[in-house]
Design a protein around this motif. Structure first.
Motif, mmCIF file in Angstrom:
data_model
loop_
_atom_site.group_PDB
_atom_site.id
_atom_site.type_symbol
_atom_site.label_atom_id
_atom_site.label_comp_id
_atom_site.label_asym_id
_atom_site.label_seq_id
_atom_site.Cartn_x
_atom_site.Cartn_y
_atom_site.Cartn_z
ATOM 1 N N VAL A 165 0.844 -1.202 0.000
ATOM 2 C CA VAL A 165 0.000 0.000 0.000
ATOM 3 C C VAL A 165 0.877 1.249 0.000
ATOM 4 O O VAL A 165 0.709 2.157 -0.835
ATOM 5 N N VAL A 166 1.845 1.285 0.926
ATOM 6 C CA VAL A 166 2.722 2.461 1.018
ATOM 7 C C VAL A 166 3.523 2.606 -0.273
ATOM 8 O O VAL A 166 3.686 3.720 -0.799
ATOM 9 N N ALA A 167 4.009 1.485 -0.802
ATOM 10 C CA ALA A 167 4.807 1.544 -2.033
ATOM 11 C C ALA A 167 3.976 2.141 -3.166
ATOM 12 O O ALA A 167 4.461 2.974 -3.939
ATOM 13 N N GLU A 168 2.708 1.739 -3.256
ATOM 14 C CA GLU A 168 1.836 2.254 -4.320
ATOM 15 C C GLU A 168 1.590 3.755 -4.129
ATOM 16 O O GLU A 168 1.611 4.529 -5.088
ATOM 17 N N GLU A 169 1.394 4.157 -2.846
ATOM 18 C CA GLU A 169 1.188 5.591 -2.544
ATOM 19 C C GLU A 169 2.411 6.407 -2.975
ATOM 20 O O GLU A 169 2.284 7.476 -3.562
ATOM 21 N N MET A 170 3.584 5.853 -2.693
ATOM 22 C CA MET A 170 4.823 6.574 -3.015
ATOM 23 C C MET A 170 5.002 6.670 -4.533
ATOM 24 O O MET A 170 5.421 7.711 -5.048
ATOM 25 N N LYS A 171 4.674 5.588 -5.236
ATOM 26 C CA LYS A 171 4.820 5.595 -6.695
ATOM 27 C C LYS A 171 3.912 6.670 -7.294
ATOM 28 O O LYS A 171 4.310 7.430 -8.168
ATOM 29 N N GLN A 172 2.684 6.712 -6.773
ATOM 30 C CA GLN A 172 1.720 7.688 -7.267
ATOM 31 C C GLN A 172 2.226 9.109 -7.016
ATOM 32 O O GLN A 172 2.160 9.974 -7.881
ATOM 33 N N MET A 173 2.785 9.285 -5.805
ATOM 34 C CA MET A 173 3.286 10.604 -5.433
ATOM 35 C C MET A 173 4.456 11.022 -6.352
ATOM 36 O O MET A 173 4.529 12.166 -6.791
ATOM 37 N N LEU A 174 5.329 10.064 -6.666
ATOM 38 C CA LEU A 174 6.459 10.373 -7.553
ATOM 39 C C LEU A 174 5.966 10.777 -8.943
ATOM 40 O O LEU A 174 6.497 11.707 -9.554
ATOM 41 N N ARG A 175 4.939 10.085 -9.418
ATOM 42 C CA ARG A 175 4.386 10.436 -10.741
ATOM 43 C C ARG A 175 3.816 11.852 -10.716
ATOM 44 O O ARG A 175 3.922 12.589 -11.696
ATOM 45 N N GLU A 176 3.214 12.210 -9.544
ATOM 46 C CA GLU A 176 2.617 13.550 -9.433
ATOM 47 C C GLU A 176 3.671 14.657 -9.426
ATOM 48 O O GLU A 176 3.448 15.731 -9.958
ATOM 49 N N ILE A 177 4.802 14.386 -8.822
ATOM 50 C CA ILE A 177 5.777 15.489 -8.657
ATOM 51 C C ILE A 177 6.844 15.523 -9.751
ATOM 52 O O ILE A 177 7.653 16.447 -9.795
ATOM 53 N N LYS A 178 6.827 14.536 -10.650
ATOM 54 C CA LYS A 178 7.950 14.440 -11.591
ATOM 55 C C LYS A 178 8.040 15.638 -12.552
ATOM 56 O O LYS A 178 9.121 15.975 -13.025
ATOM 57 N N LYS A 179 6.932 16.297 -12.784
ATOM 58 C CA LYS A 179 6.966 17.406 -13.757
ATOM 59 C C LYS A 179 7.893 18.555 -13.307
ATOM 60 O O LYS A 179 8.390 19.302 -14.132
ATOM 61 N N ASP A 180 8.117 18.650 -11.981
ATOM 62 C CA ASP A 180 8.957 19.742 -11.471
ATOM 63 C C ASP A 180 10.391 19.310 -11.142
ATOM 64 O O ASP A 180 11.177 20.115 -10.652
ATOM 65 N N HIS A 181 10.671 18.041 -11.300
ATOM 66 C CA HIS A 181 11.977 17.546 -10.838
ATOM 67 C C HIS A 181 12.677 16.674 -11.877
ATOM 68 O O HIS A 181 12.047 16.174 -12.798
ATOM 69 N N ILE A 182 13.961 16.475 -11.606
ATOM 70 C CA ILE A 182 14.683 15.394 -12.286
ATOM 71 C C ILE A 182 14.741 14.282 -11.243
ATOM 72 O O ILE A 182 15.301 14.484 -10.152
ATOM 73 N N ILE A 183 14.138 13.155 -11.519
ATOM 74 C CA ILE A 183 14.110 12.081 -10.513
ATOM 75 C C ILE A 183 14.943 10.903 -11.010
ATOM 76 O O ILE A 183 14.718 10.382 -12.105
ATOM 77 N N ILE A 184 15.912 10.525 -10.190
ATOM 78 C CA ILE A 184 16.735 9.349 -10.537
ATOM 79 C C ILE A 184 16.482 8.296 -9.468
ATOM 80 O O ILE A 184 16.675 8.537 -8.274
#
Lengths: 236, 525
Positions: A165-184
């Protein structure tokens, strides 16, 4: 916005872990960094985060045509083992963080709004971080790293030991914030990399190589990655 | 059994040699000279083995020589007014040997070599324990023998007793081991040397008072009583050997001693230290702070660690107060002693450098700072910014200095009071100098520990000390303070030197820290 790795070399004694790397990461994408154990993924992250000095080369951040040297404040680094000050409560940690970084945070929210965003329950907010579960500590670490909106987010296997559950929440959150960041995003789990990341980059023999998806399906892509990691196939 | 022992000895030795080579590689200048393929170098392995052998011999003899000389013999010669050296020696020796029997057991020490051998290498736990335990007892007997003969004879103790003293020490340890194993059979709880039970500290305090206090009152054990006791203890020790040999659950007890988490993870002494430091966090969340920013952060850190920081400083202050009152009372009762203490105090200010070093909480504070705070926070970029490092450093220096100031004020006020009560001094400035020099020493050590921590940050991500430079600097500090024990310099001269030195050192090192700490204060990789 681009992160430019320019001729970066890192040696430990006589062993060269990063061999004159040249690579550019772009904003708006999640990059999956894959590599075998000991390939140098954490070393690369540590160098980017200024925890280790590089022997040659430079890291640059290019914004609207302006190229400047990468600074520690450009980076948010989330480790697989969550690192939080265990003697503080969740609320105290956020209070402290917001006070220290108030000049850098545009449109700050209230502490409870941040907790809501990270789905940390009301009753947990005033507990010592020492008593938080692994997943909750990880959420706090992630939260603190994204509040200040660093340009680059380095994630060193952050989802590996979280419950589904937490992993899915985090994945969703990363997808939401990626437009403003470079994520590695460094991981060992191929399925995770393929489902979450926009680009796959391999660190092998001290060099970074992007694996071109080129309309391949997941199975074909997987085989290509394995082959690249085994160095059985030329993918240049 | 012998082959198990030889195998485990080789394992320990390999580990020691590699540690020596690793330590050499951590020294900045040497690091550049030595090649990477160091661990394969036969010549270096031989040097490592020689150093390891010297250290092993050193561990057999030198510690015991210093222990018998400094803690038993030289102190027993101080009671000449009230008791014989022989009586004092035997009384102190017996009391300290009993303390050592449960605080220094070898068997219940959670050391990493035990984990590597029994859990990682899956060696037979019983054979491993018994063979290594026998070796450690033999080291005690062989190591003590020359010095019990030397210092025992100097104290006027008969040779036969001198010869049996090492066996007494070994027997006491075996008896405690047997009792602990028996308790495990009954309650399934085993003694852990790194976490002594609370009542043991009480017994230790009582035994220290008996050992060092009774000779002062003229009460010592006589040779005949001691001999009878010794024979009983050695006989019980022999019986205990049978039980220790018969005991069959060594693997189970070490699972408990080494701790379940450390066994499955990185089990070593360091993990236990980290665990014990983390346990010191005060769990009450009603502790708050009205400060802001780094002052808020530091304030909460200090308050949540009051058990190891503030309360222990208070305890040291209380003990110092108790001793000062004790000395004041005793000197009022004994005129001769009054004069002696006055003379002693006039010349013994250097001695207090060592005392102030020993009671300073600086090292404990920095250890807690790393393990419970900086270890996590140094992964955040905002925390590593030069401005942030300097800001927090300033907050911390204030806190450490304040924590250490409490016992320093007690001692600083107590010494001039004792000086005054024992006949005083002709130069009234000496009272002030005495007070100021004690405060300066306290400030010096507070700054010194924090400076070493910030400039040589010694810990790696696993909270292990990985800086030989830090170890060398800490050791040099210890020896410098220890050396001062031997000096006798008048209050005025030494006091003024101390105050000036402390001020100059603090100012210079703070300037250096402000400049360099942002570069040096990071987790070791």
């Amino acid at each position: 916005m681009k992160l430019i790795i320019d001729q970066v070399k890192k040696q430990f004694g006589e062993k060269t872990v990063l061999k004159n790397i040249n690579f550019t990461f772009e904003k708006g994408k999640i990059y999956g960094l894959l590599g075998r154990n000991g390939a140098g993924k954490t070393t690369l992250f540590n160098c980017l985060n200024s925890d280790m000095e590089i022997n040659e080369g430079e890291f640059y951040l290019e914004q609207e045509g302006n190229k400047k040297k990468l600074k520690p404040e450009d980076i948010g680094y989330v480790l697989s083992v969550p690192t939080v000050p265990e003697f503080l409560t969740g609320r105290e940690f956020l209070t402290f963080f917001l006070e220290i970084n108030q000049a850098k945070i545009e449109h700050p929210k209230t502490i409870d709004e941040y907790f809501e965003f990270m789905k940390i329950k009301q009753e947990d907010r005033d507990r010592l971080l020492k008593d938080y579960s692994h997943g909750m500590k990880n959420k706090m670490q992630m939260l603190v790293n994204i509040i200040a909106k660093p340009n680059i987010l380095l994630l060193d296997e952050p989802l590996t030991s979280l419950d589904v559950v937490v992993a899915e929440e985090m994945k969703q959150m990363l997808r939401e914030i990626k437009k403003d960041h470079i994520i590695i995003f460094s991981t060992h789990i191929m399925e995770l990399a393929l489902s979450l990341c926009d680009e796959i980059v391999i660190l092998s023999q001290g060099e970074l190589t992007e694996i071109d998806r080129n309309q391949l399906n997941d199975v074909e892509m997987k085989n290509k990655i394995i082959a690249a990691l085994k160095e059985e196939e030329s993918y240049a | 059994m012998l082959s198990t022992f030889l195998l485990s000895f080789r394992l320990k030795n390999t580990y020691k040699v590699n540690t020596i080579i690793y330590s050499l590689k951590q020294i900045p200048l040497i690091k550049r000279i030595l090649p990477d393929a160091l661990y394969q170098s036969k010549a270096l392995k031989i040097i490592g083995n020689i150093i390891s052998a010297i250290l092993e011999i050193g561990s057999i003899f030198i510690g015991k020589l210093l222990y018998l000389w400094l803690m038993v013999y030289s102190i027993s010669t101080l009671y000449t007014n009230s008791a014989t050296t022989k009586g004092s020696f035997l009384t102190i020796f017996l009391a300290l040997s009993i303390i050592g029997s449960y605080l220094n057991t070898y068997m219940f020490n959670p050391s990493k070599d035990k984990y590597y051998a029994m859990f990682l290498m899956r060696m037979d736990a019983k054979k491993y324990t018994l063979s290594n335990y026998t070796y450690s007892l033999l080291k005690i007997i062989v190591g003590f023998m020359p010095f019990t003969i030397l210092f025992g004879s100097l104290s006027g103790i008969s040779l036969i007793i001198c010869l049996l003293l090492p066996f007494l020490v070994a027997s006491l340890k075996i008896i405690v081991a047997a009792i602990a194993l028996k308790e495990y059979e009954k309650k399934k709880i085993i003694l852990n040397e790194s976490r002594p039970m609370k009542f043991m500290w009480g017994i230790t305090a009582i035994l220290l008072v008996i050992g060092y206090g009774l000779p002062f009152l003229g009460l010592t054990i006589n040779e005949l009583t001691f001999s009878i006791l010794m024979i009983i203890i050695i006989s019980l020790g022999i019986l205990a050997i049978i039980y220790v040999k018969k005991f069959d659950q060594y693997r189970e007890i070490y699972q408990q001693v080494l701790g379940s988490t450390s066994i499955t993870m990185t089990a070593n002494t360091q993990a236990i230290i980290v665990d014990s430091v983390q346990k010191q966090i005060d769990l009450s969340t009603n502790i708050t702070s009205s400060k802001k920013g780094f002052a808020y952060f530091n304030d909460l850190f200090i308050k949540r660690h009051r058990k190891i920081l503030i309360q222990s400083a208070k305890k040291i202050a209380a003990i110092s107060l108790f001793l000062i009152i004790g000395i004041l009372v005793i000197t009022q009762l004994n005129g001769e002693l009054k004069q002696k203490i006055n003379q002693l105090l006039m010349m013994s200010l250097p001695y207090f450098v060592f005392i102030m070093y020993m009671i300073n909480r600086g090292q404990a504070v920095t250890q807690a700072m790393f393990m419970n705070c900086d270890h996590s926070m140094l992964t955040y970029s905002f925390y590593k910014e030069p401005k942030a490092i300097v800001q927090l450093f300033k907050e911390r220096i204030k806190s450490i200095a304040l924590i250490n100031l409490l016992p320093a004020i007690v001692i600083g006020l107590g010494l001039p009071l004792i000086l005054y009560a024992t006949g005083g001094t002709e130069n009234n400035y000496e009272y002030l100098i005495l007070f100021l020099s004690i405060i300066s020493m306290s400030l010096f050590f507070s700054v010194h520990h924090l400076i070493l921590y910030y400039l040589l940050q010694p810990y790696n991500v696993n909270s292990e000390t990985k800086s030989s430079t830090y170890t060398i600097a800490s050791t040099l500090t210890y020896f410098a303070c220890y050396y001062l024990l031997r000096l006798q310099i008048p209050i005025l001269t030494f006091g003024i030197i101390t105050i000036i030195f402390a001020i100059v050192y603090c100012l210079l090192s703070l300037m250096i820290a402000y400049q360099l700490a942002p570069k040096t204060f990071k987790i070791r990789t």
